[in-house]
Design an enzyme around this catalytic site. Sequence first.
Site, PDB file in Angstrom:
ATOM      1  N   ARG A 103      -0.058  31.187   7.405  1.00 50.42           N
ATOM      2  CA  ARG A 103       0.139  30.058   6.491  1.00 50.42           C
ATOM      3  C   ARG A 103      -1.173  29.089   6.256  1.00 50.42           C
ATOM      4  O   ARG A 103      -1.723  28.994   7.005  1.00 50.42           O
ATOM      5  CB  ARG A 103       0.991  28.897   7.366  1.00 50.42           C
ATOM      6  CG  ARG A 103       2.592  29.574   7.439  1.00 50.42           C
ATOM      7  CD  ARG A 103       3.447  28.563   7.869  1.00 50.42           C
ATOM      8  NE  ARG A 103       3.286  27.176   8.652  1.00 50.42           N
ATOM      9  CZ  ARG A 103       3.884  26.150   8.426  1.00 50.42           C
ATOM     10  NH1 ARG A 103       5.053  26.114   7.919  1.00 50.42           N
ATOM     11  NH2 ARG A 103       3.490  25.102   9.227  1.00 50.42           N
ATOM     12  N   THR A 107      -0.929  24.463   2.082  1.00 50.65           N
ATOM     13  CA  THR A 107       0.018  24.333   1.123  1.00 50.65           C
ATOM     14  C   THR A 107       1.274  25.006   2.248  1.00 50.65           C
ATOM     15  O   THR A 107       2.593  24.865   1.690  1.00 50.65           O
ATOM     16  CB  THR A 107       0.119  25.265   0.245  1.00 50.65           C
ATOM     17  OG1 THR A 107      -0.300  26.619   0.948  1.00 50.65           O
ATOM     18  CG2 THR A 107      -1.162  24.920  -0.828  1.00 50.65           C
ATOM     19  N   ASP A 199       1.905  24.239  17.467  1.00 46.58           N
ATOM     20  CA  ASP A 199       1.490  25.443  16.907  1.00 46.58           C
ATOM     21  C   ASP A 199       1.774  26.259  18.031  1.00 46.58           C
ATOM     22  O   ASP A 199       1.051  26.627  18.951  1.00 46.58           O
ATOM     23  CB  ASP A 199       0.104  25.326  16.333  1.00 46.58           C
ATOM     24  CG  ASP A 199      -0.251  26.596  15.621  1.00 46.58           C
ATOM     25  OD1 ASP A 199       0.048  27.749  16.207  1.00 46.58           O
ATOM     26  OD2 ASP A 199      -0.877  26.453  14.588  1.00 46.58           O
ATOM     27  N   ASP A 202      -1.242  29.033  18.672  1.00 46.72           N
ATOM     28  CA  ASP A 202      -2.273  28.515  19.462  1.00 46.72           C
ATOM     29  C   ASP A 202      -2.041  28.443  20.875  1.00 46.72           C
ATOM     30  O   ASP A 202      -2.901  28.644  21.600  1.00 46.72           O
ATOM     31  CB  ASP A 202      -2.873  27.236  18.702  1.00 46.72           C
ATOM     32  CG  ASP A 202      -3.492  27.218  17.297  1.00 46.72           C
ATOM     33  OD1 ASP A 202      -3.834  28.540  17.103  1.00 46.72           O
ATOM     34  OD2 ASP A 202      -3.592  26.485  16.663  1.00 46.72           O
TER      35      ASP A 202
END
Length: 207
Positions: A103, A107, A199, A202
Amino acid sequence: MKNIHVVSHPLLHHSLTIIRNKDTDTENFRRHTAIVSQIMIMEATRNISLLDEEIQTPLATMTGHKIRENIIFVPVLRAGLSMLFPSRDFLPWAPVGFIGLKRDEQTAIAHEYYQKFPFDLKDKHIMVLDPMLATGGSLVDTISALKKKGAETITAVCIVAAPEGVKNLSEQFPEVNVFVAAIDSHLNADKYIYPGLGDYGDRYFNT
Ligand code: PRP
Ligand code: URA
């Protein structure tokens, strides 16, 4: 949205709570995402077809049941890899296809950087693995790519979803069954699932 299946199990709620906690370290994040993934795969494969097989136990002949369907796993890189390893324990012979999507941080639109699917996807049951269903863009792109290559039967196995992504996916692909452990409140301004778990990639890869 009858194609959306929210899985519930005490062990799932327990491990999901651990991975949502921001204080969970990498070791425990990996351990509990593996548990969550196995529960999700068990539910997502609940109705796959079986073939009778005559076998001999040490005591007698009996009819057992073996999996008939040709299942292919397609983890969405990177985070989907975390679900591949625990899924492979159940179906160690299953072919694996890959799609790499990232991603854009501004945006939230995913762009594809890698694709490698098994040659023949027709008559196979494709299980797409992606823990986070946020806007739905990554899964829509993955399913579109698979269909372009001839896939007919597709199941998406996720962990945490946002209502926006669930709606997007089920409007575009009402025939695709989607399994999730939780549908959270909403997407925040950065298009992260809220309250979510942050996330996932991560946290899993400790980057
Ligand atoms: C995350 C996640 C999903 C995607 C979901 O991947 O693993 O693939 O976002 O978001 P969407 O529904 O809005 O498309 P990311 O792009 O952060 O890449 P990563 O797996 O490499 O961390
Ligand atoms: N990807 C993640 O890892 N987390 C989110 O909340 C949304 C997309």
